[in-house]
Write a protein that holds these residues in place. Structure first.
Motif: not given
Length: 338
Positions: A177-184, A198-201
């Motif tokens: 979710l957050d990664h796609v929201g950022l990437a888009g 991107y650093v996932p938590f």
């Protein structure tokens, strides 16, 4: 001439019949089925938040559990259990091990689609039973209050010149979710999204902690996850992802206002294990429908910036099919689909 069976045989048959009857009753009690009426839970309901405390899933699970319990909309207590890890995959794996168990539910959102599409989970949304979609909220793109980046354009400009120069924290796994929201968003701003660090938590709470600790340069999280920090002055919200401004972050511009043609809504809902009966699904669907109309839920939603977006089980299932197709295309476009 008809001859009656010996008493010993008759007694044995009667005993066997009694044993079968007791076994059937025991099985019926275990599932909560009455056989001649609507299904109801017979023990506490284990309510899984597939992330750590403080994030969007945790907030949704605890808020909805509290309203359901206090409003007497469920017949047994909702017990929230956090199972963080794998961007949600640990929690999903747990639920998948309890097929047809109506006393287990979990809260969900786009990662149930995105994580499997990115090849990071053995389970997909098809391995579970949709119960209800509840609400939506925007993503927020934030930096620390003392950051040199004052606007989303400032951040995007830096990433354009050197995509690997900044790290961005998110509360979900790679390709989620957050990664796609950022990437888009950054892709729409002209950045090579595939090169952004991107650093996932496990949850928005951990992502915000990393940002505040200086471990990342920016973060992306649900609006409700950053509101408290924004009000305290600890973070600056550069933009939100919805078409209109967020009621709980009214000073934050939308990406569209910042000249970035990108909109991304976070939907949230509830699912259960595969194999639930129609009666079991109907019980929970009805409880959640009543919940979203309850004054306590309306009040909590206003505080958290949630927009009511209720869909019943069948409609939610169709929505998931549509979203899966759409998000698959987005992941392919930004080089994240495996």
């Amino acid at each position: 001439m008809f001859r009656s069976a010996p008493r010993a045989v008759t007694a044995a048959v009667a005993a066997g019949s009694a044993t079968l009857l007791l076994a059937a009753c025991g099985e019926q009690a275990a599932t909560g089925a009455s056989g001649d009426g609507p299904w109801k839970p017979t023990k506490p309901i284990e309510y899984i938040a597939p992330a750590g405390t403080g994030g969007g899933w945790d907030t949704l699970a605890r808020t909805s559990a509290r309203v359901l319990d206090e409003a007497n909309l469920v017949d047994r207590q909702m017990r929230v259990v956090n199972k963080p890890g794998g961007g949600g995959a640990i929690g999903w794996s747990y639920i998948a091990q309890h097929e047809a168990d109506p006393h287990k539910l979990f809260v969900t959102s786009p990662p149930i689609l995105l994580v499997p599409l990115a090849g990071e989970s053995r389970q997909t949304y098809k391995d579970f039973t949709p119960i209800a979609r509840l609400n939506t909220e925007p993503l927020a793109y934030v930096v620390k209050a003392n950051s040199p980046y004052k606007t989303f354009d400032d951040l995007a400009s830096k990433l354009k010149s050197d995509p690997k120069s900044l790290s961005v924290a998110g509360g979900s796994g790679p390709g989620s979710l957050d990664h796609v929201g950022l990437a888009g968003a950054v892709q729409a701003a002209g950045v090579n999204a595939a090169q952004v660090k991107y650093v996932p938590f496990d949850g928005g709470g951990e992502a915000m902690t990393a940002l505040l600790g200086g471990h990342t340069d920016a973060a992306v999280a649900g609006a409700s996850e950053v509101t408290g920090l924004a009000k305290s002055g600890a973070v600056r919200v550069l933009a939100v992802s919805t078409e209109k401004r967020s009621a709980i972050l009214p000073d934050a511009p939308t990406l569209t206002e910042e000249g970035v043609d990108y909109v991304f809504d976070i939907w949230r809902g509830v699912m259960g294990p595969k194999g639930l009966t129609e009666s079991q699904v109907a019980y929970y669907e009805d409880a959640y429908k009543k919940m979203v109309e309850h004054d306590s839920w309306t009040s909590e939603s206003k505080k958290l910036g949630w927009t009511n977006a209720f869909l019943g089980s069948a409609e939610f299932g169709k929505f998931l099919d549509e979203q899966n197709e759409s998000l698959s295309g987005i992941l392919t476009d930004v080089g994240l689909k495996k």
